[in-house]
Design a protein around this motif. Sequence first.
Motif, PDB file in Angstrom:
ATOM      1  N   GLY A  15       0.787  -1.234   0.000  1.00 13.09           N
ATOM      2  CA  GLY A  15       0.000   0.000   0.000  1.00 13.09           C
ATOM      3  C   GLY A  15       0.811   1.271   0.000  1.00 13.09           C
ATOM      4  O   GLY A  15       0.250   2.365  -0.151  1.00 13.09           O
ATOM      5  N   LYS A  16       2.127   1.168   0.148  1.00 10.07           N
ATOM      6  CA  LYS A  16       2.978   2.363   0.101  1.00 10.07           C
ATOM      7  C   LYS A  16       3.022   2.909  -1.327  1.00 10.07           C
ATOM      8  O   LYS A  16       3.208   2.158  -2.282  1.00 10.07           O
ATOM      9  N   ASN A 129      13.605  -2.859   5.910  1.00 12.34           N
ATOM     10  CA  ASN A 129      12.871  -3.201   7.127  1.00 12.34           C
ATOM     11  C   ASN A 129      11.819  -4.275   6.898  1.00 12.34           C
ATOM     12  O   ASN A 129      11.593  -5.132   7.762  1.00 12.34           O
ATOM     13  N   PHE A 130      11.142  -4.206   5.747  1.00 15.13           N
ATOM     14  CA  PHE A 130      10.007  -5.093   5.521  1.00 15.13           C
ATOM     15  C   PHE A 130      10.249  -6.130   4.423  1.00 15.13           C
ATOM     16  O   PHE A 130       9.435  -7.029   4.221  1.00 15.13           O
ATOM     17  N   GLY A 131      11.348  -6.005   3.695  1.00 15.50           N
ATOM     18  CA  GLY A 131      11.702  -6.994   2.690  1.00 15.50           C
ATOM     19  C   GLY A 131      11.317  -6.583   1.283  1.00 15.50           C
ATOM     20  O   GLY A 131      10.462  -5.719   1.073  1.00 15.50           O
ATOM     21  N   SER A 132      11.976  -7.236   0.300  1.00 18.29           N
ATOM     22  CA  SER A 132      11.622  -7.012  -1.101  1.00 18.29           C
ATOM     23  C   SER A 132      10.164  -7.396  -1.302  1.00 18.29           C
ATOM     24  O   SER A 132       9.666  -8.339  -0.679  1.00 18.29           O
ATOM     25  N   ILE A 133       9.496  -6.680  -2.216  1.00 16.41           N
ATOM     26  CA  ILE A 133       8.039  -6.818  -2.303  1.00 16.41           C
ATOM     27  C   ILE A 133       7.581  -6.561  -3.734  1.00 16.41           C
ATOM     28  O   ILE A 133       8.256  -5.853  -4.497  1.00 16.41           O
ATOM     29  N   VAL A 147      -5.647   5.031  -6.639  1.00 16.52           N
ATOM     30  CA  VAL A 147      -4.564   4.306  -5.967  1.00 16.52           C
ATOM     31  C   VAL A 147      -4.979   2.880  -5.634  1.00 16.52           C
ATOM     32  O   VAL A 147      -4.185   1.937  -5.759  1.00 16.52           O
ATOM     33  N   GLU A 148      -6.222   2.690  -5.243  1.00 12.59           N
ATOM     34  CA  GLU A 148      -6.702   1.343  -4.909  1.00 12.59           C
ATOM     35  C   GLU A 148      -6.580   0.408  -6.104  1.00 12.59           C
ATOM     36  O   GLU A 148      -6.238  -0.772  -5.960  1.00 12.59           O
ATOM     37  N   LYS A 149      -6.853   0.925  -7.293  1.00 13.40           N
ATOM     38  CA  LYS A 149      -6.748   0.133  -8.508  1.00 13.40           C
ATOM     39  C   LYS A 149      -5.287  -0.223  -8.783  1.00 13.40           C
ATOM     40  O   LYS A 149      -4.968  -1.345  -9.191  1.00 13.40           O
ATOM     41  N   LEU A 150      -4.367   0.743  -8.564  1.00 13.15           N
ATOM     42  CA  LEU A 150      -2.941   0.493  -8.778  1.00 13.15           C
ATOM     43  C   LEU A 150      -2.425  -0.585  -7.829  1.00 13.15           C
ATOM     44  O   LEU A 150      -1.676  -1.482  -8.227  1.00 13.15           O
ATOM     45  N   ILE A 151      -2.833  -0.500  -6.563  1.00 17.23           N
ATOM     46  CA  ILE A 151      -2.406  -1.495  -5.574  1.00 17.23           C
ATOM     47  C   ILE A 151      -2.933  -2.878  -5.946  1.00 17.23           C
ATOM     48  O   ILE A 151      -2.223  -3.884  -5.854  1.00 17.23           O
ATOM     49  N   GLU A 152      -4.166  -2.927  -6.404  1.00 21.84           N
ATOM     50  CA  GLU A 152      -4.767  -4.198  -6.823  1.00 21.84           C
ATOM     51  C   GLU A 152      -3.993  -4.803  -7.990  1.00 21.84           C
ATOM     52  O   GLU A 152      -3.731  -6.017  -8.024  1.00 21.84           O
ATOM     53  N   THR A 153      -3.575  -3.961  -8.939  1.00 26.90           N
ATOM     54  CA  THR A 153      -2.791  -4.438 -10.082  1.00 26.90           C
ATOM     55  C   THR A 153      -1.467  -5.011  -9.613  1.00 26.90           C
ATOM     56  O   THR A 153      -1.028  -6.075 -10.084  1.00 26.90           O
TER      57      THR A 153
END
Length: 379
Positions: A15-16, A129-133, A147-153
């Motif tokens: 979500g960042k 801190n949180f790892g590759s993602i 943004v919600e659509k981008l995160i979903e993609t």
Amino acid sequence: MTHHRTTARLVLADGKVFTGTSFGATGTTLGEAVFTTAMTGYQETMTDPSYHRQIVVATAPQIGNTGWNDEDDESRGSRIWVAGLVIRDLSAQVSSWRATRSLEDEMIAQNIIGIAGVDTRTIVRHLRNFGSISAGIFSGEAADQPVEKLIETVRSQPAMAGLDLAEQVSTTEPYIVEPIGEHKFTVIAYDMGIKTNTPRNFAHRGIRTIIVPANTPYADIAAYNPDGVFVSNGPGDPATADTMVGIVRDILAAKIPFFGICFGNQILGRALGLNTYKMKFGHRGINVPVLNHLTGTIDITSQNHGFALEGTAGTTFTTPYGDAQVTHTCLNDGTVEGVALTSGLAYSVQYHPESAAGPHDANPLFDQFVTLMANHKTH
């Protein structure tokens, strides 16, 4: 050349979102967000097939100052393999006499999407801190989506763990790199994502290198009667490489001298009975210190890997091919960086002795292979 700038967004699966400006091509690209601490060598990094499906975040604050040339590509056909590039500042001009064009010109020509003007320090801290993602870069009209659509993609793409990518970057047909000067040895090199500087190092040592596709059966390479076998670096999860592990076991059983780097290190380790795991954020840079437990020496090395072998420094264990040992570990975090048969007939390291880009400390590993083949030939 003046390039049109649009809004660009780097979106992480957690979500960042980081907003900057576009450079290179415009559109959408997906991959795993990773960071490299290398201060130089972005051309070699971007053309390294091991970076397939990865969006690279550069920690160096300015990128592009040496432009792009026709000599430093590490992929056959000069292809850029990174999925995207994230930087803080794009150099306004090219300052190298070797450059023939700018970084951005090449990225546009190869349709590679980038984002600039973001706080790369914050992004790298987050990945550390949180790892590759899983991540995506969206620019132009693509960045205008909610943004919600981008995160979903971003979340919809497959995770790097479990991906078998070597065949996607490997050559489809064998080819040969001839030795420079006298022909002394013939080596079969498995192309898991090989960098061009590796067969070049072999050539300078009188080695004819026959580069073959990933997963080429042992019977096919045995027909060449090689003096040695090499397995290269490459992308993806080594836990998926069961076919190559079986081939390497055939090579070990035939007592053919063996050398592996990076992915090849993980393949040899698995062939000897070790397991692999996905690292939190991996090692990507050109100043990683590695301790050789056999000699007590320390090399500063070039690295690019997100997976590693399980194991403990200096331990010896039994295999069907004789005793083996963990020979090298990383001084930063204790990660296994090398394994070998105690007979010396097979060895591998997790780092890049071809040093493209990077320090030359580990280059003598190529000479070790030559010595191994020479000794084996005379017995």
